[in-house]
Design an enzyme around this catalytic site. Sequence first.
Site, PDB file in Angstrom:
ATOM      1  N   HIS A  62     -41.506  25.188  65.585  1.00 23.03           N
ATOM      2  CA  HIS A  62     -41.501  23.838  65.005  1.00 23.03           C
ATOM      3  C   HIS A  62     -42.518  22.918  65.684  1.00 23.03           C
ATOM      4  CE1 HIS A  62     -39.501  21.842  61.822  1.00 23.03           C
ATOM      5  NE2 HIS A  62     -38.609  21.150  62.492  1.00 23.03           N
ATOM      6  N   ASN A  75     -37.602  14.853  62.307  1.00 24.12           N
ATOM      7  CA  ASN A  75     -37.080  14.259  61.074  1.00 24.12           C
ATOM      8  C   ASN A  75     -37.364  12.771  60.941  1.00 24.12           C
ATOM      9  OD1 ASN A  75     -36.139  16.820  60.698  1.00 24.12           O
ATOM     10  ND2 ASN A  75     -33.984  16.303  60.851  1.00 24.12           N
ATOM     11  N   ASN A 109     -38.937  18.494  56.727  1.00 21.82           N
ATOM     12  CA  ASN A 109     -38.348  17.171  56.936  1.00 21.82           C
ATOM     13  C   ASN A 109     -39.286  16.181  57.625  1.00 21.82           C
ATOM     14  OD1 ASN A 109     -35.942  17.765  55.641  1.00 21.82           O
ATOM     15  ND2 ASN A 109     -35.033  18.607  57.498  1.00 21.82           N
TER      16      ASN A 109
END
Length: 186
Positions: free
Chosen positions: A19, A66, A112
């Site tokens: 990520h 996010n 996101n």
Amino acid sequence: MYIIVGLGNPGKKFEHTRHNAGFDAIDRLADKHGIKIDKLKHKALIGEGRINSEKVVLVKPQTYMNLSGESIVSVCQFFKPEYDHLIVMYDDIDLDVGKLRIRKKGSAGSHNGMKSIIKSISTQEFPRIRIGVSKPAEGWDLADFVLSKLSKEDSKAFDESLDRAVLTVEEIISSGIEPAMNKYNG
């Protein structure tokens, strides 16, 4: 001037996870061009410098993935870039490790961090470099997967894709998005 954003999550436990591909790409770009990313502004770590003769601002949002849009909207309100000069690099599970996908604009897909940015700046008309991290194996929770480190087998291809992401940014700055897409997509 270009604003170049790498998406990721702050903190040691997230370093070099799938990520954080955007953070890793920004760090490589900064190292190559001698730019220190050491100022905390706009809910981000920021470094200013030059790539070729072009002024650049490198951005690593510190809001967690996010909420990346909170940081990017603040950066954009301050620096006021044309949106075609805002480049966002981030991980993509829909691409195999080692693959890049460069796009001139587009939706967030299932990411996101990108959803947050698009919602916050009210446009999807900005270039992005998606860095492949592959899909999780069946039965593996997606959040656990993207927050995991790459296997030794995947690390080499991933490192090469980060190097190509740096070359892509340089190509966008020197020649534009279309030549970069033609040269580095795939």
